[in-house]
Design an enzyme around this catalytic site. Sequence first.
Site, PDB file in Angstrom:
ATOM      1  N   LEU A 294     -80.907  -7.230   1.638  1.00 47.15           N
ATOM      2  CA  LEU A 294     -80.577  -7.597   3.017  1.00 47.15           C
ATOM      3  C   LEU A 294     -81.261  -8.886   3.467  1.00 47.15           C
ATOM      4  O   LEU A 294     -80.708  -9.640   4.268  1.00 47.15           O
ATOM      5  CB  LEU A 294     -80.909  -6.442   3.961  1.00 47.15           C
TER       6      LEU A 294
ATOM      7  N   LYS B 180     -77.749 -26.772 -10.031  1.00 43.66           N
ATOM      8  CA  LYS B 180     -77.230 -27.160  -8.715  1.00 43.66           C
ATOM      9  C   LYS B 180     -78.333 -27.517  -7.710  1.00 43.66           C
ATOM     10  O   LYS B 180     -78.105 -28.288  -6.797  1.00 43.66           O
ATOM     11  CB  LYS B 180     -76.362 -26.033  -8.136  1.00 43.66           C
TER      12      LYS B 180
END
Length: 281
Positions: A156, A67
């Site tokens: 995170l 992709k």
Amino acid sequence: MHYQLGLIGYPIQHSLSPWIHERFLTNTNLSGAYRIMEIHPHEDFSEQVKRIRQSKINGFNVTVPYKQKIIPYLDQIDENARLMGAVNTVVNKNGVWTGYNTDGIGYVRSLRSRFSSLNEKAMKVLLIGAGGAARGIYYALIQADFLHIDITNRTLTSAKEIKALKDSNVYTSIFSLDEIEERLHIYDMIIQTTSIGMKPNENQSIIHLDHIKKGSIVSDIIYQPLQTEFLKQGEKMGAKLHYGHTMLLYQAQAAFELWTNMNPAMEDMDKELIKKLRGDE
Ligand code: ATR
């Protein structure tokens, strides 16, 4: 016109895309074929893309692991796909290749087909995961007028990178997987985008849904199995469920429209795909 369509990726021998697009061709009375064009990671990618260029292909889908890799081979890239840094659909118009990404819009379309009235501006949404799929869905939700989208992820920093995509009107906080379970009661919709719970690990769930809000929507983009452990937990808590196979259908519909300008009907596709996936289970 005879549409020549296809898919590149690896491994893709079991992809459902040929099945979906051949039905779309039939349903829209178009002549054409959708071929698997598997490119093994050991093959020379440039050579393989050159071969596709020389063929008479009208368009093709791109899946894992290409992709991003396809981007330098395109002539143009749509703004959304550029922001995502990922292309899942290529359109060939007179030799000019343009890359698009229909994953996010496919997700939002599937959501709207399932829930006819959503209060986008008021709903608090939680996105679980921060990979390519989460990125596409986050951006499409913003474009669909959702204003409050929090993110939780194991890593995170990836969640922070996604948050950096937002414009100033959208409110996003980031939480660790450990702290989110206690906060689930504030969300109207929880969207699971990680690979946790996918076959053959169907007993796993990324978080526990014991503290969700009554009547909230629980959504999983995994479709193998159809009913993931995450969705089972949502069901037990009385949530409205949104199934992963519908995103697969609607991202395909959006790609098909880019290639053919035709809008294939979806009514029976959902039931047929469920039957097919159950058969494969
Ligand atoms: P995709 O493009 O399908 O979204 P991806 O980019 O590899 O795939 O993203 C996978 C997602 O699943 C990420 O959110 C990833 O978390 P990290 O960003 O921390 O890697 C999450 N994921 C995968 N395996 C996981 C695991 N064992 N525990 C928690 N999260 C996991």
